[in-house]
Design an enzyme around this catalytic site. Structure first.
Site, mmCIF file in Angstrom:
data_model
loop_
_atom_site.group_PDB
_atom_site.id
_atom_site.type_symbol
_atom_site.label_atom_id
_atom_site.label_comp_id
_atom_site.label_asym_id
_atom_site.label_seq_id
_atom_site.Cartn_x
_atom_site.Cartn_y
_atom_site.Cartn_z
ATOM 1 N N LYS A 23 7.348 -6.723 -33.172
ATOM 2 C CA LYS A 23 8.390 -7.471 -33.906
ATOM 3 C C LYS A 23 7.897 -7.789 -35.319
ATOM 4 O O LYS A 23 8.608 -7.590 -36.304
ATOM 5 C CB LYS A 23 8.692 -8.778 -33.177
ATOM 6 C CG LYS A 23 9.435 -9.811 -33.997
ATOM 7 C CD LYS A 23 9.757 -11.080 -33.233
ATOM 8 C CE LYS A 23 8.690 -12.108 -33.368
ATOM 9 N NZ LYS A 23 8.657 -12.884 -34.606
ATOM 10 N N ASN A 24 6.634 -8.242 -35.421
ATOM 11 C CA ASN A 24 6.132 -8.727 -36.707
ATOM 12 C C ASN A 24 5.701 -7.622 -37.655
ATOM 13 O O ASN A 24 5.218 -7.891 -38.753
ATOM 14 C CB ASN A 24 5.011 -9.745 -36.482
ATOM 15 C CG ASN A 24 5.570 -11.016 -35.858
ATOM 16 O OD1 ASN A 24 6.783 -11.209 -35.819
ATOM 17 N ND2 ASN A 24 4.702 -11.851 -35.336
ATOM 18 N N CYS A 117 11.363 -24.423 -38.181
ATOM 19 C CA CYS A 117 11.752 -24.094 -36.809
ATOM 20 C C CYS A 117 10.971 -25.044 -35.904
ATOM 21 O O CYS A 117 10.301 -25.962 -36.359
ATOM 22 C CB CYS A 117 11.434 -22.636 -36.518
ATOM 23 S SG CYS A 117 9.694 -22.306 -36.635
ATOM 24 N N ARG A 122 7.251 -24.687 -41.939
ATOM 25 C CA ARG A 122 7.331 -23.320 -42.453
ATOM 26 C C ARG A 122 7.704 -23.277 -43.954
ATOM 27 O O ARG A 122 8.684 -22.666 -44.356
ATOM 28 C CB ARG A 122 8.322 -22.475 -41.647
ATOM 29 C CG ARG A 122 8.259 -22.559 -40.149
ATOM 30 C CD ARG A 122 7.036 -21.968 -39.497
ATOM 31 N NE ARG A 122 6.869 -20.565 -39.658
ATOM 32 C CZ ARG A 122 7.322 -19.633 -38.811
ATOM 33 N NH1 ARG A 122 8.028 -20.003 -37.775
ATOM 34 N NH2 ARG A 122 7.092 -18.359 -39.030
ATOM 35 N N PRO A 123 7.012 -23.986 -44.827
ATOM 36 C CA PRO A 123 7.343 -23.930 -46.258
ATOM 37 C C PRO A 123 7.101 -22.528 -46.813
ATOM 38 O O PRO A 123 6.450 -21.696 -46.170
ATOM 39 C CB PRO A 123 6.371 -24.933 -46.876
ATOM 40 C CG PRO A 123 5.221 -24.965 -45.943
ATOM 41 C CD PRO A 123 5.799 -24.759 -44.563
ATOM 42 N N ILE A 124 7.635 -22.268 -48.021
ATOM 43 C CA ILE A 124 7.384 -20.960 -48.645
ATOM 44 C C ILE A 124 6.797 -21.137 -50.046
ATOM 45 O O ILE A 124 6.962 -20.284 -50.929
ATOM 46 C CB ILE A 124 8.663 -20.100 -48.687
ATOM 47 C CG1 ILE A 124 9.798 -20.799 -49.430
ATOM 48 C CG2 ILE A 124 9.103 -19.706 -47.282
ATOM 49 C CD1 ILE A 124 10.970 -19.871 -49.710
ATOM 50 N N ASP A 125 6.063 -22.217 -50.244
ATOM 51 C CA ASP A 125 5.457 -22.498 -51.554
ATOM 52 C C ASP A 125 4.475 -21.405 -51.996
ATOM 53 O O ASP A 125 4.387 -21.068 -53.179
ATOM 54 C CB ASP A 125 4.763 -23.860 -51.527
ATOM 55 C CG ASP A 125 3.763 -23.969 -50.386
ATOM 56 O OD1 ASP A 125 4.104 -23.545 -49.258
ATOM 57 O OD2 ASP A 125 2.637 -24.441 -50.602
ATOM 58 N N ASP A 311 0.068 -16.955 -32.051
ATOM 59 C CA ASP A 311 1.200 -16.477 -31.238
ATOM 60 C C ASP A 311 0.823 -16.261 -29.786
ATOM 61 O O ASP A 311 1.687 -15.965 -28.960
ATOM 62 C CB ASP A 311 1.755 -15.167 -31.811
ATOM 63 C CG ASP A 311 2.376 -15.391 -33.167
ATOM 64 O OD1 ASP A 311 2.632 -14.398 -33.874
ATOM 65 O OD2 ASP A 311 2.582 -16.554 -33.541
ATOM 66 N N ILE A 333 -2.911 -23.388 -37.033
ATOM 67 C CA ILE A 333 -1.981 -22.665 -37.911
ATOM 68 C C ILE A 333 -0.669 -23.409 -38.089
ATOM 69 O O ILE A 333 -0.203 -23.587 -39.223
ATOM 70 C CB ILE A 333 -1.712 -21.232 -37.370
ATOM 71 C CG1 ILE A 333 -3.026 -20.511 -37.078
ATOM 72 C CG2 ILE A 333 -0.816 -20.455 -38.329
ATOM 73 C CD1 ILE A 333 -3.851 -20.170 -38.305
ATOM 74 N N ARG A 403 14.839 -13.259 -28.575
ATOM 75 C CA ARG A 403 14.791 -12.882 -29.988
ATOM 76 C C ARG A 403 13.486 -12.180 -30.341
ATOM 77 O O ARG A 403 13.366 -11.552 -31.384
ATOM 78 C CB ARG A 403 15.016 -14.043 -30.929
ATOM 79 C CG ARG A 403 14.130 -15.255 -30.762
ATOM 80 C CD ARG A 403 14.264 -16.162 -31.973
ATOM 81 N NE ARG A 403 13.430 -15.651 -33.038
ATOM 82 C CZ ARG A 403 12.303 -16.283 -33.436
ATOM 83 N NH1 ARG A 403 11.946 -17.423 -32.901
ATOM 84 N NH2 ARG A 403 11.551 -15.770 -34.386
HETATM 85 C C1 EPZ Z 1 3.984 -14.723 -39.410
HETATM 86 O O1 EPZ Z 1 4.725 -15.871 -39.792
HETATM 87 C C2 EPZ Z 1 4.532 -14.323 -38.047
HETATM 88 N N1 EPZ Z 1 5.944 -13.973 -38.181
HETATM 89 C C3 EPZ Z 1 4.361 -15.486 -37.074
HETATM 90 O O2 EPZ Z 1 4.837 -15.065 -35.801
HETATM 91 C C4 EPZ Z 1 2.872 -15.803 -36.962
HETATM 92 O O3 EPZ Z 1 2.697 -16.911 -36.112
HETATM 93 C C5 EPZ Z 1 2.322 -16.137 -38.359
HETATM 94 O O4 EPZ Z 1 2.591 -15.039 -39.254
HETATM 95 C C6 EPZ Z 1 0.820 -16.385 -38.338
HETATM 96 O O5 EPZ Z 1 0.180 -15.276 -37.817
HETATM 97 C C7 EPZ Z 1 6.273 -12.762 -38.667
HETATM 98 O O6 EPZ Z 1 5.427 -11.969 -39.030
HETATM 99 C C8 EPZ Z 1 7.736 -12.444 -38.732
HETATM 100 P P1 EPZ Z 1 2.197 -17.632 -42.315
HETATM 101 P P2 EPZ Z 1 4.580 -16.445 -41.308
HETATM 102 O O7 EPZ Z 1 2.905 -17.555 -43.623
HETATM 103 O O8 EPZ Z 1 4.436 -15.330 -42.259
HETATM 104 C C9 EPZ Z 1 1.829 -22.086 -43.812
HETATM 105 C C10 EPZ Z 1 6.006 -15.240 -33.779
HETATM 106 O O9 EPZ Z 1 5.955 -16.024 -32.818
HETATM 107 N N2 EPZ Z 1 2.510 -21.609 -45.031
HETATM 108 O O10 EPZ Z 1 0.926 -16.865 -42.120
HETATM 109 O O11 EPZ Z 1 5.650 -17.433 -41.523
HETATM 110 C C11 EPZ Z 1 2.769 -22.084 -42.619
HETATM 111 O O12 EPZ Z 1 3.552 -23.263 -42.586
HETATM 112 C C12 EPZ Z 1 5.936 -15.779 -35.187
HETATM 113 O O13 EPZ Z 1 6.110 -13.994 -33.694
HETATM 114 C C13 EPZ Z 1 2.632 -22.462 -46.109
HETATM 115 O O14 EPZ Z 1 2.194 -23.605 -46.062
HETATM 116 O O15 EPZ Z 1 3.187 -17.221 -41.155
HETATM 117 C C14 EPZ Z 1 1.823 -21.998 -41.459
HETATM 118 O O16 EPZ Z 1 1.320 -23.303 -41.194
HETATM 119 C C15 EPZ Z 1 5.757 -17.291 -35.225
HETATM 120 N N3 EPZ Z 1 3.267 -22.019 -47.225
HETATM 121 C C16 EPZ Z 1 0.687 -21.124 -42.005
HETATM 122 O O17 EPZ Z 1 0.801 -21.168 -43.429
HETATM 123 C C17 EPZ Z 1 3.791 -20.747 -47.316
HETATM 124 O O18 EPZ Z 1 4.344 -20.384 -48.385
HETATM 125 C C18 EPZ Z 1 0.760 -19.671 -41.545
HETATM 126 O O19 EPZ Z 1 1.994 -19.174 -41.965
HETATM 127 C C19 EPZ Z 1 3.657 -19.892 -46.204
HETATM 128 C C20 EPZ Z 1 3.012 -20.338 -45.073
#
Ligand code: EPZ
Length: 426
Positions: A23-24, A117, A122-125, A311, A333, A403
């Site tokens: 999926k990822n 969620c 899940r911020p995107i900063d 995960d 995480i 999903r």
């Molecule tokens: C990806 O999510 C995966 N999703 C997640 O899988 C997985 O848990 C995660 O990576 C970590 O491995 C997909 O690939 C579609 P991150 P992503 O950005 O990209 C923080 C599943 O169950 N963060 O590495 O959203 C964030 O809040 C899903 O399949 C910021 O603070 O993960 C988290 O605490 C769940 N600012 C940490 O970093 C940002 O701009 C890791 O998030 C982005 C992230």
């Protein structure tokens, strides 16, 4: 539709199963079809809710899609929109990847701030900061984020090795003539899969799998001369594999899993072996079985790849709930990824949580009960618990699991598990 899983526990899972596409990996690869107009055949693409949501977004942007068995064919030549519809954003937060691919295609992108969620804010900063470092103009308010411009190239450093931000910024860095170096990248295998897809499509991206990635700007001229019928095979799903393996171990069964390379799940296999599992690995097959009651793996901390994957944390918590001894799981995480705890306690587990830590005291067995899935991997953890428990377990809100796992009940049935999905009798 409100479906529930109905499970009869106590049957050891045995047999063999082929692991599906990840999926990822499918989600960022589907987003990457936007970078350049072309026709892409993406094989081993899982038929799951999140993929269908991404498909709807691509169609809303002007792409055409169709399925042939496990292959989704995306014709992105007709993409003429650069704003992701708000109602579709809410469906799935991974549409944030489209910022990068829309910038690569059209130099403009408008998305709606993806919601948090159940597992965290899940911020995107990090995504936005990276886009600004690359030279894009980004305007954002509580709802919308719009960005435009071209990538001026240069070196940028991520504040944290975010998987999504790494993927998004690789694609955004294609949008210009400058060359970009991204440091402190995530190193998950799914990122190398995205790089493989982009390189197959003619882009120059190097270094994925390490913490430093090089992207050669692709300029604007080549935006619409993409490949015709480019074939790509998605990476196998290491999280699906870990979930099935946990089910086999939790039910004291034995099974062989095909289409999974041991090297992309070393930490998980090591943890299972510390618990007493026996593992035999071949080139892209893993056989696993449990000779008896598992024991605690001690302390497990979730980390970015190659550390123990977040995960797989809920599934591990379920396994540890019946393993001999005391286990500490620290979730580093996401800030609220213990949503499955109370439902496991309802089934007889002995779990205390305090901040990032969960302390699990292994009990002899779990009892079947009626519980509720609250997120994707937490729901999968409850399914494992139902397979391991005595008696019948009902898991409501199956959609959370559907999903992210294709036909999970069919796969578990094929290994002897007694599980079916039915509409919830209201
Ligand atoms: C990806 O999510 C995966 N999703 C997640 O899988 C997985 O848990 C995660 O990576 C970590 O491995 C997909 O690939 C579609 P991150 P992503 O950005 O990209 C923080 C599943 O169950 N963060 O590495 O959203 C964030 O809040 C899903 O399949 C910021 O603070 O993960 C988290 O605490 C769940 N600012 C940490 O970093 C940002 O701009 C890791 O998030 C982005 C992230």
């Amino acid at each position: 539709m409100l479906e529930s899983y109905y499970i009869e526990g106590g049957v050891p899972l045995r047999g063999e199963y082929r692991i599906k596409g990840a999926k990822n990996s499918a989600l960022p690869v589907m987003a990457a079809t936007v970078c350049r107009g072309g026709v892409y055949e993406i094989y081993d693409c899982p038929r799951i809710g999140d993929v269908f949501a991404m498909e709807e977004i691509l169609k809303a942007l002007g792409a055409k899609t169709r399925w042939e068995k496990d292959c989704i064919i995306v014709d992105s030549r007709g993409i003429n929109e650069f704003a992701v519809p708000e109602n579709l954003m809410a469906e799935m937060r991974s549409s944030v990847f489209l910022m990068g691919s829309l910038l690569a295609r059209s130099g403009e992108a408008i998305i709606y701030r993806p919601g948090g969620c159940n597992i965290g804010k899940r911020p995107i900063d990090i995504h936005i900061d990276g886009l600004e470092q690359l030279g894009f103009e980004v305007e954002s308010d509580d709802e919308r984020i719009s960005c435009k411009g071209t990538c001026r190239g240069g070196k940028i450093t991520l504040a944290y090795p975010s998987v999504g931000a790494t993927e998004n910024l690789i694609m955004a860095a294609l949008a210009g003539n400058g060359d970009t170096i991204i440091e402190n990248c995530a190193t998950e295998p799914e990122i190398a899969d995205l790089q493989g897809f982009l390189r197959t499509g003619g882009f120059q991206v190097f270094g994925a799998g390490t913490d430093t990635i090089f992207v050669k700007g692709a300029g604007r001229e080549s935006r619409n001369q993409g490949p015709e019928n480019m074939m790509y095979f998605i990476l196998e799903d290491r999280i699906e594999a870990a979930t099935y393996m946990a089910a086999v171990l939790g039910t004291r069964g034995r099974a062989a899993f095909r289409n999974i390379r041991p090297e992309i799940m070393r930490e998980v296999l090591g943890c299972f072996e510390r618990m007493g599992a026996r593992v035999r690995t071949f080139e892209n097959t893993i056989e696993i079985w449990s000779p008896g009651r598992l024991k605690s793996p001690g302390i497990v901390v979730t980390q970015p790849y190659p550390g123990f994957p977040t995960d797989c944390q809920p599934q591990l918590m379920t396994l540890c709930s019946v393993a001999k001894g005391l286990t500490t799981v620290r979730e580093e995480i996401f800030e609220s990824r213990f949503t499955h705890k109370n439902d496991l306690i309802k089934m007889g587990a002995d779990i205390e949580t305090c901040g990032k830590n969960a302390i699990i005291k292994g009990v002899e067995t779990l009892q079947g009960s009626e519980v509720c899935a609250r997120d994707l991997r937490g729901g999968a953890a409850l399914i494992l618990a139902g397979l391991m428990a005595e008696g019948t377990t009902v898991i409501n809100d199956a959609f959370h699991v559907q999903r992210g796992y294709e036909d999970l009940e069919k796969g578990l049935n094929s290994l002897g598990g007694i599980i079916e999905t039915k509409r919830k009798k209201t």
